[in-house]
Motif scaffolding. Structure first.
Motif, PDB file in Angstrom:
ATOM      1  N   HIS A  19      -6.027   0.957  -6.983  1.00  0.00           N
ATOM      2  CA  HIS A  19      -6.408  -0.147  -6.093  1.00  0.00           C
ATOM      3  C   HIS A  19      -7.384  -1.035  -6.865  1.00  0.00           C
ATOM      4  O   HIS A  19      -8.589  -0.993  -6.621  1.00  0.00           O
ATOM      5  N   ASP A  67      -5.195  -6.912  -6.370  1.00  0.00           N
ATOM      6  CA  ASP A  67      -5.258  -5.750  -5.482  1.00  0.00           C
ATOM      7  C   ASP A  67      -4.793  -4.433  -6.101  1.00  0.00           C
ATOM      8  O   ASP A  67      -5.381  -3.402  -5.838  1.00  0.00           O
ATOM      9  N   LYS A 106     -12.399  -8.389  -3.984  1.00  0.00           N
ATOM     10  CA  LYS A 106     -11.531  -8.278  -5.173  1.00  0.00           C
ATOM     11  C   LYS A 106     -10.916  -9.626  -5.512  1.00  0.00           C
ATOM     12  O   LYS A 106     -10.863 -10.020  -6.668  1.00  0.00           O
ATOM     13  N   LYS A 138       0.829  -1.209   0.000  1.00  0.00           N
ATOM     14  CA  LYS A 138       0.000   0.000   0.000  1.00  0.00           C
ATOM     15  C   LYS A 138       0.868   1.265   0.000  1.00  0.00           C
ATOM     16  O   LYS A 138       0.537   2.244  -0.655  1.00  0.00           O
TER      17      LYS A 138
HETATM   18 MN    MN Z   1      -6.437  -3.737  -1.044  1.00  0.00          MN
END
Ligand code: MN
Ligand code: OXD
Length: 612
Positions: free
Chosen positions: A253, A300, A279, A233
């Motif tokens: 994302h 992701d 996802k 991230k």
């Molecule tokens: Mn994620």
């Protein structure tokens, strides 16, 4: 005996002056007992795993039931991403935007200097040179993470390409992102006394700081997921989004998947869903309709850029999966269950008496004698889940049986459709196609979703999560929407179509109106027929929606009112929604692109017709 590469051996042969000078400087600041350079090798993985079994950080699972797999139990106060402790330290506050918590860079540096001074006393410093995207690929980026957590070192080697070749690239002049991580618990105090270690060291103070201008990441106090595996991230979204803004590409994302219809036509879909909204399930879908095939490319993160052919291309920079375990089951996601059959690190799931894992939604009843995620015998009568709701599995992409053969193609794949989706129990219909790119950007900018356990906060509370990037954009989201609008201009007629979906709508009794999972292929089927110009769509105030007859519901007889409820638009609820949307957009002040205000006005005018 150690086959780990010790720093001096490596410094003699590899690495650029800047990298080694930085590691030496960090070593002097952090004061680790030893330094280990990681090379991503199997031998090193084995060693680190064995060390963590010895120290109690990992519990080996049954070799028979779950070969090569381990269970980690985190500290109960270190179980999710901490958005309230995540900071963007851009030079100007306005550049961080209302979506981020800003800290003045020199003040943050002063705090970090203090926190990191001697923080690794008595611990090992692991140096992880990693690549996001294939090593040396034209769109790939490299970084180096320092960490004192062997769990983070092994996880990073799963999630990225950790390799000594990255050091060579840096030596040859590649730009690289430095990332420093510590669990914040030295093993020797200021007076030189040893402190006993614990299986999951962390600190009650946590800081995840990003410096977008200097492309640096510093993370202190947490060992969990996105707080600690900084390549994911922090780098591939927050820092990469800032790099992309400056260079004309987008770090998103989004999952990435190839879907092939029974007639053999293949399409690539990039889809943005907020954290823990399915996802991985979408990326690994096992379609319920015969003849359809879904190949996994990523679950992701997707880096999007305009390719030399003028189309939009998407590349998954990661090499592993850090998926949410609860809700992943034999019937909901059989492909994921096969993916995690071996060589997987589980965190905060429950342990069965025969040495396997269990969680809510796995699809088998909880066995007697289950041990919960805290390591206590599980008593269902107490009402607490056996697995933490944000329990995770970490596994290499290569373990996924539906992985596309070309998953690591250096430029990725051309994108045919972009799908945006949130978790909304009401208001948002099953599927809407954007009228055009500008409308699609409006749909992205106004995406909202109920919070999940992936981060701290009240689960179920609705919040805006534009493009599913609210916690991950390293700069002002209004500028992010401007970047999306610009991208549309650059792509022109070659731009992919944009769709919005909501798998999570419920009826008045709380029942899901759509079965989801493999049945989502019915919606995908409609999207692909729209791309092929094979079916018309109805104009609605929200955008283009399927004619009832065009959603293939064969074999799934559903009551007509359910279908209408799924497709339906409630003008009063939407009028209220526009008020919340207006408030949300107003929060971005003068940076808000005028195109989005225009779209809101258009939506309101359309609704007004219905309300009158
Ligand atoms: Mn994620
Ligand atoms: C993740 C998240 O872990 O979005 O992917 O929180």
């Amino acid at each position: 005996m150690s086959t780990l590469l010790e720093a001096p051996a490596v410094t003699a042969s590899r690495g650029s002056a800047s990298l080694h000078a930085w590691v030496a400087r960090m070593r002097a600041l952090l004061l680790p007992e030893r330094v280990v350079w990681c090379d991503g090798s199997e031998a090193q993985r084995e060693l680190l795993l064995a060390e963590m079994v010895d120290s109690g950080t990992l519990l080996p699972l049954s070799e028979e039931l779950r070969p090569g797999s381990f269970l980690a139990r985190s500290d109960p106060d270190d179980v999710a991403r901490l958005e309230s402790r995540t900071f963007i330290c851009s030079a100007r506050e306005a550049d961080a935007g209302p979506n981020n918590i800003w800290r003045e860079p020199s003040l943050m540096r002063a705090e970090l200097d203090e926190r990191f001074a001697g923080v690794m006393r008595g611990r090992t410093l692991y140096v992880l040179p990693f690549s996001m995207g294939p090593v040396g690929g034209p769109l790939s980026r490299v970084g180096v993470q320092l960490t004192d957590s062997p769990y983070v070192a092994v996880s990073t080697a799963v999630m990225t390409r950790v390799s000594a070749e990255v050091v060579d690239l840096i030596e040859a002049g590649a730009d690289w992102v430095p990332a420093v991580h510590s669990v914040g618990m030295p093993l020797v105090d200021e007076r030189g006394r040893r402190i006993a270690d614990v299986p999951w060291p962390c600190n009650e103070t946590k800081i995840i700081a990003h410096f977008p201008e200097t492309r640096e990441i510093w993370s202190y106090g947490s060992g969990y997921g996105g707080n600690a595996i900084l390549a994911k991230k922090c780098f591939a979204l927050r820092i990469a989004s800032a790099i992309g803004r400056d260079e004309g590409w987008l770090a998103e994302h989004m999952l990435l998947t190839r879907i092939t219809s029974p007639e053999g036509r293949s399409f690539h879909v990039a889809a943005a869903f907020p954290s823990a909204c399915g996802k991985t399930n979408f990326a690994m879908m096992q379609p319920s309709l015969p003849g359809w095939r879904v190949e996994m490319l990523g679950d992701d993160i997707t880096w999007l850029s305009r390719g030399p052919d003028g189309r939009l291309w998407g590349m998954n920079p990661e090499a592993g999966l850090f998926g949410v375990a609860p809700g992943t089951g034999h019937s909901t996601n059989p492909v994921a269950m096969r993916t995690i059959a071996q060589r997987t690190i589980f965190t905060n799931v429950a342990l069965t008496p025969d040495g396997d894992v269990w969680w809510e939604g796995i699809g088998t009843p909880a066995p007697e004698g289950l041990i919960d995620w805290r390591g206590e015998p599980w008593d269902p009568a107490r009402g607490a889940p056996a697995a933490h709701p944000n329990a995770r599995f970490t596994v290499a992409l290569e373990e996924c049986p539906s992985l596309a053969e070309d998953w690591d193609a250096p430029r990725g794949v051309p994108i045919d459709a972009i799908v945006l989706g949130g978790r909304r129990s009401d208001t948002v219909p099953l599927v809407t196609e954007a009228r055009d790119w500008q409308h699609g950007v409006f749909l992205g900018a106004t995406m909202s979703s109920q919070r999940t356990a992936a981060a701290e906060g009240t689960v179920g509370e609705v919040r805006f999560d534009p493009f599913a990037m609210q916690p991950f954009c390293g700069y002002d989201l209004a500028d992010h929407w401007t970047e999306w609008l610009r991208l549309g201009e650059r792509l022109g007629a070659r731009a992919p179509r944009i769709f919005r979906v909501n798998w999570f709508r419920r009826d008045a009794d709380g029942r899901f109106l759509w079965p989801g999972f493999g049945e989502n292929v019915r919606v995908v089927d409609w999207m692909l027929r729209r791309l092929g110009g094979e079916v018309p769509a109805s104009e609605s105030v929200l955008g283009l929606v399927p004619e009832r007859r065009d959603l293939d519901l064969e074999g799934r007889p559903l009551p007509a009112e359910d279908i209408e409820a799924r497709r339906g638009v409630d003008p009063d609820a939407w009028w209220r929604e526009t008020q919340v949307i207006e408030h949300h957009l107003d929060g971005y002040g003068l940076r808000l692109p005028a195109a989005l205000t225009e779209e809101l006005l258009r939506l309101r005018c359309g609704l007004w017709e219905h309300i009158r």
